[in-house]
Motif scaffolding. Structure first.
Motif, PDB file in Angstrom:
ATOM      1  N   UNK A  55       0.857  -1.187   0.000  1.00 50.53           N
ATOM      2  CA  UNK A  55       0.000   0.000   0.000  1.00 50.53           C
ATOM      3  C   UNK A  55       0.894   1.238   0.000  1.00 50.53           C
ATOM      4  N   UNK A  56       0.530   2.201  -0.862  1.00 50.34           N
ATOM      5  CA  UNK A  56       1.295   3.441  -0.957  1.00 50.34           C
ATOM      6  C   UNK A  56       0.337   4.615  -0.825  1.00 50.34           C
ATOM      7  N   UNK A  63       3.289  -4.529   3.308  1.00 47.72           N
ATOM      8  CA  UNK A  63       4.200  -3.404   3.482  1.00 47.72           C
ATOM      9  C   UNK A  63       3.452  -2.132   3.120  1.00 47.72           C
ATOM     10  N   UNK A  64       3.741  -1.050   3.853  1.00 47.25           N
ATOM     11  CA  UNK A  64       3.077   0.232   3.612  1.00 47.25           C
ATOM     12  C   UNK A  64       4.132   1.316   3.458  1.00 47.25           C
ATOM     13  N   UNK A  84      -1.784   8.841   9.846  1.00 47.64           N
ATOM     14  CA  UNK A  84      -2.020   7.500   9.300  1.00 47.64           C
ATOM     15  C   UNK A  84      -1.240   6.452  10.084  1.00 47.64           C
ATOM     16  N   UNK A  85       0.003   6.751  10.399  1.00 45.27           N
ATOM     17  CA  UNK A  85       0.837   5.827  11.166  1.00 45.27           C
ATOM     18  C   UNK A  85       0.202   5.520  12.519  1.00 45.27           C
ATOM     19  N   UNK A  90       1.633  -4.705  13.399  1.00 42.80           N
ATOM     20  CA  UNK A  90       3.003  -5.165  13.125  1.00 42.80           C
ATOM     21  C   UNK A  90       3.397  -5.074  11.648  1.00 42.80           C
ATOM     22  N   UNK A  91       2.519  -4.552  10.807  1.00 45.07           N
ATOM     23  CA  UNK A  91       2.841  -4.404   9.389  1.00 45.07           C
ATOM     24  C   UNK A  91       3.957  -3.373   9.228  1.00 45.07           C
ATOM     25  N   UNK A  92       5.003  -3.691   8.467  1.00 41.68           N
ATOM     26  CA  UNK A  92       6.073  -2.709   8.262  1.00 41.68           C
ATOM     27  C   UNK A  92       5.543  -1.445   7.570  1.00 41.68           C
TER      28      UNK A  92
END
Length: 144
Positions: A5-6, A51-52, A66-67, A78-80
């Motif tokens: 995700x971006x 991953x984000x 968002x973080x 725990x998603x990077x």
């Protein structure tokens, strides 16, 4: 299939990052949002990302907001998360660290440097190496 995700509002920066990611890891699914609010909403509509990447200065809800929201969700805790920014401000970096950012990537000056940094990130976070396109990531040697 690896889901990335971006959240990036600048079209050119998004396309460069997308191309760099696809160069290093060709078999991926990219979910893109142009602002933080849409980004957080889109996570419910897609498969959980592996991953984000978050731009620090995206509209509506910035990368920090968002973080914080991501780290409050049990399934994404725990998603990077990689903050992707031009800022070298110590306060920005400290804030991202404090809120659980995995890595802080300063937008590099060239596409070649971006590909190099993306390779390092993927190797560092341990994405399955059978999915990595370039075996040279495995062997480190000094260029002569």
């Amino acid at each position: 299939m690896i889901n990335i995700a971006i959240a990036e509002d600048d079209k050119e920066d998004f396309l460069l990052l997308k191309e760099a990611i696809e160069t290093v890891l060709p078999k991926i699914n990219i979910i893109h949002s142009k602002d933080g609010q849409l980004f957080l909403q889109s996570l419910d509509d897609h498969a959980e990302p592996d991953l984000i990447f978050l731009d620090l200065n995206i509209p509506k809800k910035n990368g920090i907001h968002c973080l914080v929201a991501l780290r409050q969700q049990k399934k994404l805790k725990c998603t990077p998360v990689i903050i992707y920014s031009t800022s070298l401000d110590v306060e920005d970096i400290d804030c991202c660290y404090k809120h659980g950012c995995t890595l802080y990537l300063v937008k590099p000056p060239s596409y070649k440097d971006l590909v190099t940094q993306v390779r390092k990130i993927f190797f560092r976070i341990g994405l399955p190496r059978e999915n990595l396109k370039f075996k040279e990531m495995f062997v480190v040697q000094k260029q002569l």
